[in-house]
Write a protein that holds these residues in place. Sequence first.
Motif, mmCIF file in Angstrom:
data_model
loop_
_atom_site.group_PDB
_atom_site.id
_atom_site.type_symbol
_atom_site.label_atom_id
_atom_site.label_comp_id
_atom_site.label_asym_id
_atom_site.label_seq_id
_atom_site.Cartn_x
_atom_site.Cartn_y
_atom_site.Cartn_z
ATOM 1 N N LEU A 97 0.820 -1.199 0.000
ATOM 2 C CA LEU A 97 0.000 0.000 0.000
ATOM 3 C C LEU A 97 0.859 1.257 0.000
ATOM 4 N N GLU A 98 1.927 1.239 0.762
ATOM 5 C CA GLU A 98 2.790 2.410 0.891
ATOM 6 C C GLU A 98 4.248 2.027 0.671
ATOM 7 N N LEU A 99 5.078 3.051 0.452
ATOM 8 C CA LEU A 99 6.525 2.894 0.335
ATOM 9 C C LEU A 99 6.919 1.958 -0.800
ATOM 10 N N SER A 100 6.143 1.977 -1.862
ATOM 11 C CA SER A 100 6.460 1.220 -3.067
ATOM 12 C C SER A 100 6.749 2.202 -4.199
ATOM 13 N N GLN A 101 7.452 1.743 -5.211
ATOM 14 C CA GLN A 101 7.764 2.606 -6.342
ATOM 15 C C GLN A 101 6.517 2.970 -7.138
ATOM 16 N N LYS A 102 5.481 2.137 -7.033
ATOM 17 C CA LYS A 102 4.248 2.384 -7.774
ATOM 18 C C LYS A 102 3.072 2.418 -6.804
ATOM 19 N N PRO A 103 2.040 3.224 -7.087
ATOM 20 C CA PRO A 103 0.849 3.216 -6.220
ATOM 21 C C PRO A 103 0.161 1.863 -6.299
ATOM 22 N N LEU A 104 -0.602 1.547 -5.265
ATOM 23 C CA LEU A 104 -1.221 0.237 -5.182
ATOM 24 C C LEU A 104 -2.132 -0.043 -6.366
ATOM 25 N N HIS A 105 -2.908 0.930 -6.810
ATOM 26 C CA HIS A 105 -3.839 0.652 -7.920
ATOM 27 C C HIS A 105 -3.086 0.245 -9.185
ATOM 28 N N GLN A 106 -1.883 0.800 -9.382
ATOM 29 C CA GLN A 106 -1.094 0.409 -10.549
ATOM 30 C C GLN A 106 -0.530 -1.001 -10.376
ATOM 31 N N HIS A 135 -6.441 2.206 6.698
ATOM 32 C CA HIS A 135 -5.912 1.544 5.499
ATOM 33 C C HIS A 135 -6.885 0.499 4.968
ATOM 34 N N VAL A 136 -7.432 -0.317 5.871
ATOM 35 C CA VAL A 136 -8.328 -1.401 5.461
ATOM 36 C C VAL A 136 -9.691 -0.879 5.034
ATOM 37 N N MET A 137 -10.221 0.070 5.774
ATOM 38 C CA MET A 137 -11.598 0.507 5.554
ATOM 39 C C MET A 137 -11.726 1.595 4.488
ATOM 40 N N GLU A 138 -10.643 2.327 4.222
ATOM 41 C CA GLU A 138 -10.746 3.443 3.285
ATOM 42 C C GLU A 138 -9.701 3.375 2.154
ATOM 43 N N ASP A 139 -8.431 3.280 2.523
ATOM 44 C CA ASP A 139 -7.367 3.419 1.522
ATOM 45 C C ASP A 139 -7.359 2.291 0.496
ATOM 46 N N ILE A 140 -7.369 1.039 0.975
ATOM 47 C CA ILE A 140 -7.304 -0.092 0.042
ATOM 48 C C ILE A 140 -8.547 -0.173 -0.846
ATOM 49 N N PRO A 141 -9.774 -0.039 -0.308
ATOM 50 C CA PRO A 141 -10.939 -0.048 -1.208
ATOM 51 C C PRO A 141 -10.867 1.032 -2.285
ATOM 52 N N ALA A 142 -10.344 2.209 -1.941
ATOM 53 C CA ALA A 142 -10.227 3.273 -2.947
ATOM 54 C C ALA A 142 -9.234 2.895 -4.032
ATOM 55 N N GLU A 143 -8.130 2.269 -3.649
ATOM 56 C CA GLU A 143 -7.127 1.840 -4.635
ATOM 57 C C GLU A 143 -7.676 0.731 -5.536
ATOM 58 N N VAL A 144 -8.432 -0.179 -4.949
ATOM 59 C CA VAL A 144 -9.027 -1.260 -5.747
ATOM 60 C C VAL A 144 -10.017 -0.691 -6.753
ATOM 61 N N GLU A 145 -10.811 0.270 -6.347
ATOM 62 C CA GLU A 145 -11.780 0.875 -7.255
ATOM 63 C C GLU A 145 -11.080 1.616 -8.389
ATOM 64 N N GLN A 146 -9.990 2.260 -8.078
ATOM 65 C CA GLN A 146 -9.233 2.958 -9.124
ATOM 66 C C GLN A 146 -8.649 1.967 -10.118
ATOM 67 N N ALA A 147 -8.154 0.834 -9.613
ATOM 68 C CA ALA A 147 -7.629 -0.213 -10.500
ATOM 69 C C ALA A 147 -8.755 -0.806 -11.343
ATOM 70 N N ARG A 148 -9.924 -0.979 -10.745
ATOM 71 C CA ARG A 148 -11.074 -1.544 -11.470
ATOM 72 C C ARG A 148 -11.469 -0.648 -12.653
ATOM 73 N N GLN A 149 -11.454 0.636 -12.434
ATOM 74 C CA GLN A 149 -11.786 1.566 -13.515
ATOM 75 C C GLN A 149 -10.738 1.538 -14.622
ATOM 76 N N ALA A 150 -9.488 1.381 -14.247
ATOM 77 C CA ALA A 150 -8.420 1.337 -15.249
ATOM 78 C C ALA A 150 -8.480 0.056 -16.076
ATOM 79 N N LEU A 151 -8.883 -1.053 -15.457
ATOM 80 C CA LEU A 151 -8.920 -2.336 -16.153
ATOM 81 C C LEU A 151 -10.121 -2.460 -17.083
#
Length: 290
Positions: A97-106, A135-151
């Motif tokens: 989720l954090e401290l990665s070279q790429k955002p989670l949705h990517q 992180h569990v209740m807000e951040d990760i669901p938002a990243e998953v939704e962003q990935a879903r839209q991109a896919l």
Amino acid sequence: MRSAYLLVSHGSRDPRPQVALERLAWLLQGSRGEKRAEGAQEAEGATISHKLQVSCLSQERKRASSHAPRTPHSTPLPNSRLPTPDSRLPLIGTACLELSQKPLHQQIAEFSDRALSCGYQQVQIVPLFLLPGVHVMEDIPAEVEQARQALKVKVKLELRPHLGSHTGLARLLQQQLDRTQAEQTILLAHGSRRKGSEHPVEAIAQQISAVTAYWSVAPSLDARVQELVLAGWRRIAILPYFLFTGGITDAIAEVVGQLQQQFPATEFCLMQPLGATQELADLIWDAIET
């Protein structure tokens, strides 16, 4: 619908949690490979050839257990052994989720493209978090939704419940405590600013007859130890409710050392975090299949 699995952790500047995460993915992959091989045995009459396949896979996992991935961001298995659509081994990846070279949705989108190329139609995203915090209740669901839209519906994304919601965690913690002679136990969790996130920790503590303390919110470890010492307890186990060894567990060890100097008549037993074990891998599979 065939599923690939993406394990999502918090991320750390310390390389040890990532190494442990890769090992956990490797254990998950191997244990599921054995189960599929055993299922094929039963379905096809348990022929000698299939028995040999299961035996060889089991022996291979035992031989390789001391050579599991040791470097951060490595793949659980060499490229030549990545699962193909007809492989017994599932496709399992890791992301942070954090401290990665790429955002989670990517990271999710790229893993999903890889899963699609291997013949998978669904990616199950497994948050390896112990507390239902922000992180569990807000951040990760938002990243998953962003990935879903991109896919754009190329692959179905399913967000699984976080690891800390599994009722079997108390059993794993109790197994550690059974190896100690402590009179009292402190279950030390990270803590979260989200209201109510401490309730699961309190519930687990009740199951294992422990009291709670938190690293980032009150009550602190220092305060809880002082309460127990004043109450007359002389053998205290401190059980870090964390997945892997890392910077925070190192800091906890330093604090425990200071507490030992402050209260020399009290014996402190600092336990290990959950760790990348086969027991934890089995529990994660159970959570996925429930």
